[in-house]
Design an enzyme around this catalytic site. Structure first.
Site: not given
Ligand code: G16
Length: 545
Positions: A66, A282, A376-378, A504
């Site tokens: 991602s 993204d 999410e804000a992102n 995460g």
């Molecule tokens: C993933 C998750 C999102 C999360 C983001 C950042 O997004 O699907 O829910 O907001 O990671 O997570 P963290 O702050 O724990 O690193 P994506 O778009 O990278 O799959």
């Protein structure tokens, strides 16, 4: 009986690297692509078992990292209804991925089959796809070895976006049933979105062209296919489409860059005219961030919080116009990253719930509403219409032409919006449909409320697992005493708010801060980051400045 010999011989060709501990985190396994071979093989086996557990229903596997840098990769498993893997199996996946040897792996598999009571005589079906990362090719072939080791039937969906894969899983599993979710192909999905969108905007003013930053990722391919299904109703100008250029993916472009840096991708500097709408996807096209330049050429961000505010208010109005306001309740789900001004704006109008970061948490909370808007804000989010609400919409007898029109729009929204997971492209059409109905430009949308200045900082620490949180990640419980120090700092800033949580998806700790004044938000973020570093950092040269 497990096919021990076939698993053994193939597993030996995908040995687990010693000294690496894998973890099924916020969005599956995610780390350097070059270390993931054994994980992909094992995920193939696990996905096969998961399908057997569901009596041969199709399970999805998406190979993507991602928003992460190009050298990272990852993999996530999708459950039969197109949703994220159930939490208990995340733990099983972590355990199995860390078994040191093939024998340990076989033992752990045997334990899983026994404890979760899997009937091995059932068939296994798995659909899988990858994004454009170069490491994806070899990882998919490791996955295919895992599928063949467990005797699962694989369907390769090729190079596509994460939300398309989620859609495919649901479409395959509901095919020829009364709940049919649509044709089980990427084209079928885009046709479905395209026709719903065209119905929603018909009779409205033609839309001005929208500039789309594709993050040099798979969204470039998907957006091109989608634009062919829009019948000219929304002209798209695709930018950052260099999917073949090494190192280009998510580099100084894309939704994460724009949201975190709060600025235009440099590559768009000469492309975007003041007032023109633009958005960024993204790396796997499941996040969406909008923006525009005001008349002075100043960048204005329209993030996931602004999308939630725009969309929730629109749906509330439609529900009312359809005469369903007493029967259909709309709610919103956010995380601690939601701008304080957005929470204030929304909670004055609707029920708002705050949950931990991670789409799965938002998705589950949104299921408790008749219509759950989660972002999410992102920029990651979608809208869920509960099955009972969808049935209500289908059965409702409108008593006036205005009610009938509003009901029609609501029905089209249920087709336009991806109900399995957030999809940047479906969300983009949703935003455009609302803007068309409201006759809003970016300026009117932006003025729904004024964001509090905020700053997000990453801190590299020795062990991010030392950070534990409570209260939907708004407070730290460990390391000890750190939260008290943060509280002490926050009190000194007007409108100050700050929290710290381990990521995460990346090996960092994230610090968020907001305050009434920009310079204060920045200062608070960096001072909290400094505290974090002093407690858990390593190399002094990496202390946030
Ligand atoms: C993933 C998750 C999102 C999360 C983001 C950042 O997004 O699907 O829910 O907001 O990671 O997570 P963290 O702050 O724990 O690193 P994506 O778009 O990278 O799959």
């Amino acid at each position: 009986q497990l096919p021990i010999e076939s698993i053994r011989s193939l597993s030996d060709t995908h040995p687990k690297p010693p000294h690496i501990r894998f973890q099924y985190g916020t969005a599956g396994f995610r780390t350097l692509g070059s270390t993931l071979d054994s994980v992909l093989f094992r995920v193939g086996v696990i996905a096969g078992l998961r399908s057997k557990k569901f009596d041969g229903q199709t399970i999805g596997v998406m190979v993507t990292a991602s928003h992460n840098p190009e050298q990272d990769n990852g993999v996530k498993i999708v459950d039969p209804r197109g949703e994220m893997l159930e939490a208990a199996w995340e733990a099983h996946a972590t355990t199995l991925s860390n078994a040191p040897t093939t024998n340990d792996f076989l033992e752990a598999l045997d334990a899983l089959v026994r404890t979760t009571k899997i009937d091995l005589s059932k068939p296994a079906r798995v659909v899988y796809a990858r994004d454009t990362r170069p490491s994806g090719v070899a990882l998919v072939s490791a996955l295919e070895d895992g599928l063949s080791a467990i005797g699962a039937e694989g369907r390769n969906a090729g190079v596509t976006t994460t939300p398309v894969l989620h859609y495919l899983v649901k479409a395959i599993n509901t095919k020829d049933t009364p709940e049919s979710y649509g044709e089980d192909s990427e084209d079928g999905y885009f046709q479905k979105l395209g026709s719903a969108f065209q119905s929603l905007v018909s009779g409205r003013q033609p839309l001005e062209p929208l500039l789309v930053d594709c993050a040099n990722g798979v969204g470039a391919l998907a957006a091109l296919s989608l634009s062919g299904c829009l019948g000219g109703s929304l002209p798209l100008i695709l930018e950052n489409t260099a999917i073949q250029s090494p190192g280009a993916l998510n580099n100084a472009c894309g939704a994460d860059y724009v949201k975190t840096m709060q600025r235009l991708p440099p590559s768009l500097a000469d492309r975007l005219k003041p007032g023109q709408r633009a958005c960024s996807l993204d790396g796997d096209a499941d996040r969406l961030i909008y923006y525009y330049l005001d008349e002075r050429g100043i960048f204005r961000l329209l993030d996931g919080d602004k999308i939630a505010a725009l969309v929730a208010a629109f749906i509330v109005d439609l529900v009312k116009s359809a005469g369903l306001e007493n029967e259909v309740k709309v709610g919103v789900v956010q995380t601690a990253y939601a701008n304080g001004a957005s929470t204030k704006y929304l909670s004055g109008r609707l029920p708002v719930k705050c949950v931990a970061t991670g789409v799965k948490h938002l998705h589950h909370a949104a299921e408790h509403f008749n219509v759950g808007v989660y972002f999410e804000a992102n920029g990651h989010g979608t809208v869920l219409f509960s099955p009972a609400t969808q049935a209500k919409l289908a059965a409702h007898q409108p008593s006036t032409p205005a009610q009938s029109t509003a009901l029609n729009h609501l029905m089209n929204l249920t087709r336009l919006i991806n109900q399995t997971v957030g999809d940047a492209l479906s969300d983009m059409l949703l935003v455009e449909a609302v803007l068309a109905h409201r006759s809003y430009t970016g300026v009117e949308w932006d003025s729904l409320y004024v964001d509090l200045p905020n700053r997000l900082v990453k801190v590299v620490v020795q062990d991010r697992n030392a950070f534990r949180t409570e209260n939907a990640e708004r407070r730290l419980v460990s390391p000890p005493a750190l939260q008290a120090k943060i509280d002490e700092l926050v009190r000194r800033y007007d409108g100050g708010r700050s929290f710290v949580r381990p990521s995460g998806t990346e090996d960092v700790v994230r610090v968020y801060a907001e305050a009434v004044v920009r310079s204060q938000a920045d200062e608070l973020a960096f001072r909290v980051a400094g505290l974090v570093y002093d407690v858990a950092g390593g190399d002094p040269s990496k202390r946030p400045k």
